[in-house]
Motif scaffolding. Structure first.
Motif, mmCIF file in Angstrom:
data_model
loop_
_atom_site.group_PDB
_atom_site.id
_atom_site.type_symbol
_atom_site.label_atom_id
_atom_site.label_comp_id
_atom_site.label_asym_id
_atom_site.label_seq_id
_atom_site.Cartn_x
_atom_site.Cartn_y
_atom_site.Cartn_z
ATOM 1 N N LYS A 246 -3.148 26.379 -14.894
ATOM 2 C CA LYS A 246 -2.341 26.310 -13.665
ATOM 3 C C LYS A 246 -2.248 27.657 -12.938
ATOM 4 N N GLU A 247 -2.116 28.741 -13.697
ATOM 5 C CA GLU A 247 -1.976 30.072 -13.058
ATOM 6 C C GLU A 247 -3.195 30.371 -12.191
ATOM 7 N N GLN A 248 -4.384 30.030 -12.726
ATOM 8 C CA GLN A 248 -5.614 30.300 -11.959
ATOM 9 C C GLN A 248 -5.733 29.391 -10.739
ATOM 10 N N VAL A 249 -5.311 28.149 -10.892
ATOM 11 C CA VAL A 249 -5.326 27.217 -9.759
ATOM 12 C C VAL A 249 -4.437 27.782 -8.643
ATOM 13 N N ILE A 250 -3.242 28.246 -9.034
ATOM 14 C CA ILE A 250 -2.302 28.827 -8.058
ATOM 15 C C ILE A 250 -2.938 30.034 -7.369
ATOM 16 N N ASP A 251 -3.542 30.930 -8.165
ATOM 17 C CA ASP A 251 -4.185 32.132 -7.597
ATOM 18 C C ASP A 251 -5.262 31.761 -6.585
ATOM 19 N N GLN A 252 -6.124 30.838 -6.965
ATOM 20 C CA GLN A 252 -7.261 30.492 -6.105
ATOM 21 C C GLN A 252 -6.802 29.835 -4.809
ATOM 22 N N LEU A 253 -5.839 28.914 -4.913
ATOM 23 C CA LEU A 253 -5.388 28.222 -3.701
ATOM 24 C C LEU A 253 -4.511 29.141 -2.833
ATOM 25 N N HIS A 254 -3.792 30.044 -3.481
ATOM 26 C CA HIS A 254 -3.017 31.054 -2.738
ATOM 27 C C HIS A 254 -3.979 31.920 -1.909
ATOM 28 N N GLY A 255 -5.090 32.299 -2.554
ATOM 29 C CA GLY A 255 -6.108 33.100 -1.858
ATOM 30 C C GLY A 255 -6.712 32.351 -0.678
ATOM 31 N N ALA A 256 -7.015 31.068 -0.879
ATOM 32 C CA ALA A 256 -7.596 30.255 0.203
ATOM 33 C C ALA A 256 -6.586 30.085 1.335
ATOM 34 N N PHE A 257 -5.328 29.976 0.984
ATOM 35 C CA PHE A 257 -4.242 29.830 1.969
ATOM 36 C C PHE A 257 -4.126 31.103 2.819
ATOM 37 N N ALA A 258 -4.164 32.268 2.141
ATOM 38 C CA ALA A 258 -4.062 33.552 2.843
ATOM 39 C C ALA A 258 -5.219 33.718 3.834
ATOM 40 N N GLU A 259 -6.406 33.323 3.395
ATOM 41 C CA GLU A 259 -7.608 33.420 4.230
ATOM 42 C C GLU A 259 -7.466 32.551 5.478
ATOM 43 N N LEU A 260 -6.967 31.371 5.269
ATOM 44 C CA LEU A 260 -6.837 30.383 6.335
ATOM 45 C C LEU A 260 -5.749 30.785 7.344
ATOM 46 N N MET A 261 -4.607 31.274 6.834
ATOM 47 C CA MET A 261 -3.480 31.598 7.712
ATOM 48 C C MET A 261 -3.706 32.882 8.508
ATOM 49 N N ASN A 262 -4.510 33.769 7.917
ATOM 50 C CA ASN A 262 -4.811 35.008 8.619
ATOM 51 C C ASN A 262 -3.553 35.737 9.079
ATOM 52 N N CYS A 263 -2.490 35.675 8.240
ATOM 53 C CA CYS A 263 -1.286 36.448 8.563
ATOM 54 C C CYS A 263 -0.858 37.160 7.286
ATOM 55 N N ALA A 264 0.004 38.149 7.411
ATOM 56 C CA ALA A 264 0.436 38.904 6.228
ATOM 57 C C ALA A 264 1.051 37.933 5.225
#
Length: 328
Positions: A246-264
């Motif tokens: 689960k920790e890795q799933v959270i990390d990966q999707l958090h990263g994809a979210f940050a990329e997509l939102m393009n905000c701090a």
């Protein structure tokens, strides 16, 4: 003594069938392996308030279901959700307004199934592993070796792969259900102390591990001191990473979210991951429900019709209709 009808599964389909049978004067008893009703309509309680980790919203196209939703609204269990919707495609976010009316449970998705359940007899935390027929009645066996019964008829309202295992007594139905494949979905919730600087409240995502994301507090009745987002991964990504911690799933999707939102994107104050093994059927079916009236066994679920909340409700109605038709 009236012999009740057993219903396995307290998601929308099972509860829809139960209400229809109860309204027709039949005794029923519900079983569910979880601690509460709802299936994929259930909400997770968390430090960040109640989170809809499964179904995000639903629509009502069929007039019968629309009438039921109107009643739920009048009773205060659902409200219309009018999010600022976006599309993410080709690495760009663009507004995606539409005319679709979207409904959500209020104050959480599980409010609907809780209201549907009412005071119907139910046994929770009880995983049924075997459904067998005696000379005239059905008996159920659970994972702890306890027997339940007798029952006059059985309705199985669980995801297709789980239903197949319960249909040993009805090989014809088992054969059909075994052909239904269901896709997994990883769901992740991220909560931020400081709200993210974006007007976005819901987004259909392409070209990313994420398929959909929603700002939880934009839904009616959600009280929260933090800014919580729910992300759903694509079926393909979820299938490839089915057993990822689960920790890795959270990390990966958090990263994809940050990329997509393009905000701090600050570090989340709170995270949660949930794996839905059988989130949706692959491919559309229009079978309504399955039945072997001579045996007295019926199968329903969202996977019988479109995979949507509405499909689950309609499938439950159809199973009940067939059962009542046979009894009359």
């Amino acid at each position: 003594m009236t012999v009740p009808i057993a219903i396995i599964g307290t998601g929308i389909a099972g509860l829809s069938a139960a209400r229809a049978l109860q309204a027709a004067g039949h005794a029923i008893h519900l079983f569910d392996k979880s601690h509460g009703s709802g299936g994929r309509m259930s909400s997770k309680r968390s430090d960040a308030g109640a989170l809809d980790m499964g179904a995000q919203y639903f629509t009502a196209r069929d007039r019968r279901f629309a009438a039921t939703v109107q009643q739920w609204q009048a009773d205060g269990h659902v409200a219309e959700w009018k999010p600022l919707l976006y599309n993410f495609h080709g690495a760009k976010l663009s507004p995606s307004p539409d005319e679709q009316v979207r409904w959500v449970g209020k104050p959480r998705m599980s409010a609907i199934t809780r209201a549907m359940l009412g005071d119907m007899p139910v046994t929770f935390a009880c995983r049924i592993t075997e459904v067998s027929r005696g000379e005239e009645h059905w008996n159920l066996l659970d994972a702890d070796g306890r027997s339940h019964g007798p029952f006059s008829q059985v309705i199985i309202a669980v995801p297709a792969p789980q239903a197949t295992a319960l249909l040993a007594a009805a090989p014809k139905l088992a054969g059909v259900v075994a052909g239904v494949k269901m896709e997994p979905t990883w769901a992740v919730a991220l909560a931020f102390e400081t709200p993210l600087n974006t007007p976005l409240e819901g987004c259909f995502v392409q070209d990313s591990p994420i398929d959909w994301l929603a700002r939880n507090r934009s839904k009616p009745g959600r009280e929260s001191t933090v800014d919580t987002w729910v992300l759903h991964a694509t079926s393909a990504w979820s299938r490839q990473h089915l057993d990822m911690p689960k920790e890795q799933v959270i990390d990966q999707l958090h990263g994809a979210f940050a990329e997509l939102m393009n905000c701090a994107m600050p570090a989340p104050a709170f995270t949660l991951a949930h794996r839905w093994l059988y989130a949706r059927p692959s491919g559309a079916r229009e079978i309504g429900a399955l039945s072997d009236p001579d045996l007295g066994i019926y199968v329903c679920g969202d996977w019988c019709l479109s995979g949507r909340v509405e499909g689950a409700w309609l499938s439950g109605q159809e199973a009940a209709r067939r059962l009542l038709e046979h009894l009359n």
